[in-house]
Design a protein around this motif. Structure first.
Motif, PDB file in Angstrom:
ATOM      1  N   MET A   1      12.506   5.829   6.855  1.00 34.98           N
ATOM      2  CA  MET A   1      11.308   5.261   6.264  1.00 34.98           C
ATOM      3  C   MET A   1      10.766   4.182   7.192  1.00 34.98           C
ATOM      4  O   MET A   1      11.505   3.356   7.681  1.00 34.98           O
ATOM      5  CB  MET A   1      11.642   4.660   4.895  1.00 34.98           C
ATOM      6  N   TYR A   2       9.474   4.239   7.430  1.00 32.51           N
ATOM      7  CA  TYR A   2       8.832   3.200   8.224  1.00 32.51           C
ATOM      8  C   TYR A   2       8.713   1.936   7.387  1.00 32.51           C
ATOM      9  O   TYR A   2       8.642   1.983   6.162  1.00 32.51           O
ATOM     10  CB  TYR A   2       7.427   3.640   8.662  1.00 32.51           C
ATOM     11  N   PHE A   3       8.661   0.798   8.066  1.00 31.02           N
ATOM     12  CA  PHE A   3       8.502  -0.486   7.381  1.00 31.02           C
ATOM     13  C   PHE A   3       7.266  -0.465   6.499  1.00 31.02           C
ATOM     14  O   PHE A   3       7.288  -0.934   5.363  1.00 31.02           O
ATOM     15  CB  PHE A   3       8.419  -1.618   8.417  1.00 31.02           C
ATOM     16  N   THR A   4       6.151   0.123   6.993  1.00 26.28           N
ATOM     17  CA  THR A   4       4.899   0.128   6.236  1.00 26.28           C
ATOM     18  C   THR A   4       4.977   0.989   4.994  1.00 26.28           C
ATOM     19  O   THR A   4       4.198   0.819   4.068  1.00 26.28           O
ATOM     20  CB  THR A   4       3.726   0.623   7.098  1.00 26.28           C
ATOM     21  N   ASP A   5       5.918   1.928   4.948  1.00 26.63           N
ATOM     22  CA  ASP A   5       6.056   2.775   3.760  1.00 26.63           C
ATOM     23  C   ASP A   5       6.355   1.954   2.516  1.00 26.63           C
ATOM     24  O   ASP A   5       5.960   2.321   1.418  1.00 26.63           O
ATOM     25  CB  ASP A   5       7.141   3.823   3.958  1.00 26.63           C
ATOM     26  N   ARG A   6       7.054   0.840   2.671  1.00 21.70           N
ATOM     27  CA  ARG A   6       7.371   0.003   1.511  1.00 21.70           C
ATOM     28  C   ARG A   6       6.101  -0.529   0.872  1.00 21.70           C
ATOM     29  O   ARG A   6       5.971  -0.534  -0.348  1.00 21.70           O
ATOM     30  CB  ARG A   6       8.293  -1.142   1.904  1.00 21.70           C
ATOM     31  N   GLY A   7       5.167  -0.966   1.681  1.00 18.73           N
ATOM     32  CA  GLY A   7       3.896  -1.456   1.157  1.00 18.73           C
ATOM     33  C   GLY A   7       3.078  -0.353   0.518  1.00 18.73           C
ATOM     34  O   GLY A   7       2.457  -0.538  -0.532  1.00 18.73           O
ATOM     35  N   ILE A   8       3.104   0.814   1.129  1.00 15.28           N
ATOM     36  CA  ILE A   8       2.384   1.966   0.579  1.00 15.28           C
ATOM     37  C   ILE A   8       3.009   2.371  -0.751  1.00 15.28           C
ATOM     38  O   ILE A   8       2.287   2.647  -1.722  1.00 15.28           O
ATOM     39  CB  ILE A   8       2.376   3.132   1.586  1.00 15.28           C
ATOM     40  N   GLU A   9       4.314   2.383  -0.819  1.00 16.95           N
ATOM     41  CA  GLU A   9       4.994   2.730  -2.070  1.00 16.95           C
ATOM     42  C   GLU A   9       4.716   1.699  -3.153  1.00 16.95           C
ATOM     43  O   GLU A   9       4.522   2.049  -4.326  1.00 16.95           O
ATOM     44  CB  GLU A   9       6.490   2.883  -1.840  1.00 16.95           C
ATOM     45  N   GLU A  10       4.662   0.423  -2.790  1.00 17.57           N
ATOM     46  CA  GLU A  10       4.333  -0.607  -3.773  1.00 17.57           C
ATOM     47  C   GLU A  10       2.904  -0.428  -4.278  1.00 17.57           C
ATOM     48  O   GLU A  10       2.644  -0.523  -5.484  1.00 17.57           O
ATOM     49  CB  GLU A  10       4.494  -2.003  -3.181  1.00 17.57           C
ATOM     50  N   LEU A  11       1.991  -0.151  -3.372  1.00 16.26           N
ATOM     51  CA  LEU A  11       0.604   0.097  -3.763  1.00 16.26           C
ATOM     52  C   LEU A  11       0.516   1.257  -4.744  1.00 16.26           C
ATOM     53  O   LEU A  11      -0.142   1.169  -5.787  1.00 16.26           O
ATOM     54  CB  LEU A  11      -0.252   0.387  -2.525  1.00 16.26           C
ATOM     55  N   GLU A  12       1.203   2.335  -4.420  1.00 15.68           N
ATOM     56  CA  GLU A  12       1.179   3.512  -5.286  1.00 15.68           C
ATOM     57  C   GLU A  12       1.793   3.222  -6.656  1.00 15.68           C
ATOM     58  O   GLU A  12       1.249   3.617  -7.682  1.00 15.68           O
ATOM     59  CB  GLU A  12       1.914   4.667  -4.613  1.00 15.68           C
ATOM     60  N   SER A  13       2.911   2.502  -6.674  1.00 13.01           N
ATOM     61  CA  SER A  13       3.569   2.242  -7.957  1.00 13.01           C
ATOM     62  C   SER A  13       2.784   1.247  -8.810  1.00 13.01           C
ATOM     63  O   SER A  13       2.744   1.377 -10.027  1.00 13.01           O
ATOM     64  CB  SER A  13       4.999   1.740  -7.745  1.00 13.01           C
ATOM     65  N   ARG A  14       2.142   0.264  -8.192  1.00 18.58           N
ATOM     66  CA  ARG A  14       1.406  -0.742  -8.955  1.00 18.58           C
ATOM     67  C   ARG A  14       0.007  -0.289  -9.352  1.00 18.58           C
ATOM     68  O   ARG A  14      -0.495  -0.667 -10.397  1.00 18.58           O
ATOM     69  CB  ARG A  14       1.282  -2.042  -8.156  1.00 18.58           C
ATOM     70  N   ARG A  15      -0.660   0.485  -8.471  1.00 17.14           N
ATOM     71  CA  ARG A  15      -2.070   0.786  -8.708  1.00 17.14           C
ATOM     72  C   ARG A  15      -2.387   2.268  -8.633  1.00 17.14           C
ATOM     73  O   ARG A  15      -3.539   2.656  -8.616  1.00 17.14           O
ATOM     74  CB  ARG A  15      -2.899   0.017  -7.689  1.00 17.14           C
ATOM     75  N   GLY A  16      -1.342   3.091  -8.617  1.00 13.09           N
ATOM     76  CA  GLY A  16      -1.517   4.521  -8.430  1.00 13.09           C
ATOM     77  C   GLY A  16      -2.336   5.229  -9.487  1.00 13.09           C
ATOM     78  O   GLY A  16      -2.903   6.285  -9.227  1.00 13.09           O
ATOM     79  N   ASP A  17      -2.404   4.671 -10.684  1.00 13.02           N
ATOM     80  CA  ASP A  17      -3.173   5.300 -11.753  1.00 13.02           C
ATOM     81  C   ASP A  17      -4.638   4.880 -11.762  1.00 13.02           C
ATOM     82  O   ASP A  17      -5.431   5.437 -12.517  1.00 13.02           O
ATOM     83  CB  ASP A  17      -2.559   4.964 -13.112  1.00 13.02           C
ATOM     84  N   GLU A  18      -5.007   3.901 -10.931  1.00 13.69           N
ATOM     85  CA  GLU A  18      -6.381   3.400 -10.910  1.00 13.69           C
ATOM     86  C   GLU A  18      -7.275   4.287 -10.052  1.00 13.69           C
ATOM     87  O   GLU A  18      -6.817   4.958  -9.132  1.00 13.69           O
ATOM     88  CB  GLU A  18      -6.422   1.981 -10.338  1.00 13.69           C
ATOM     89  N   GLU A  19      -8.559   4.266 -10.367  1.00 15.34           N
ATOM     90  CA  GLU A  19      -9.552   4.930  -9.530  1.00 15.34           C
ATOM     91  C   GLU A  19     -10.434   3.855  -8.929  1.00 15.34           C
ATOM     92  O   GLU A  19     -10.831   2.913  -9.615  1.00 15.34           O
ATOM     93  CB  GLU A  19     -10.394   5.900 -10.356  1.00 15.34           C
ATOM     94  N   VAL A  20     -10.710   3.988  -7.629  1.00 17.17           N
ATOM     95  CA  VAL A  20     -11.559   3.015  -6.937  1.00 17.17           C
ATOM     96  C   VAL A  20     -12.619   3.763  -6.138  1.00 17.17           C
ATOM     97  O   VAL A  20     -12.466   4.938  -5.818  1.00 17.17           O
ATOM     98  CB  VAL A  20     -10.747   2.107  -5.988  1.00 17.17           C
TER      99      VAL A  20
END
Length: 59
Positions: A1-20
């Motif tokens: 896993m790349y270091f940046t994947d952690r941030g992407i995974e956090e984004l998905e888990s926190r805001r994954g259901d939102e539409e922007v």
């Protein structure tokens, strides 16, 4: 896993259901670059990549 994947995974888990909108995303990217000018080039590259995803000329 790349270091940046952690941030992407956090984004998905926190805001994954939102539409922007891309307008909203563009504003957030501008705010981020204003606060973190050292990241201007990577953010610009990401924005350009997203903008051109469906361009047939780039394939």
């Amino acid at each position: 896993m790349y270091f940046t994947d952690r941030g992407i995974e956090e984004l998905e888990s926190r805001r994954g259901d939102e539409e922007v909108t891309f307008e909203w995303l563009a504003e957030r990217l501008r705010e981020f670059v204003d606060l973190n000018p050292d990241f201007e080039i990577p953010v610009e590259r990401l924005a350009t990549w997203l903008a051109r995803l469906d361009d047939e000329d780039d394939e």
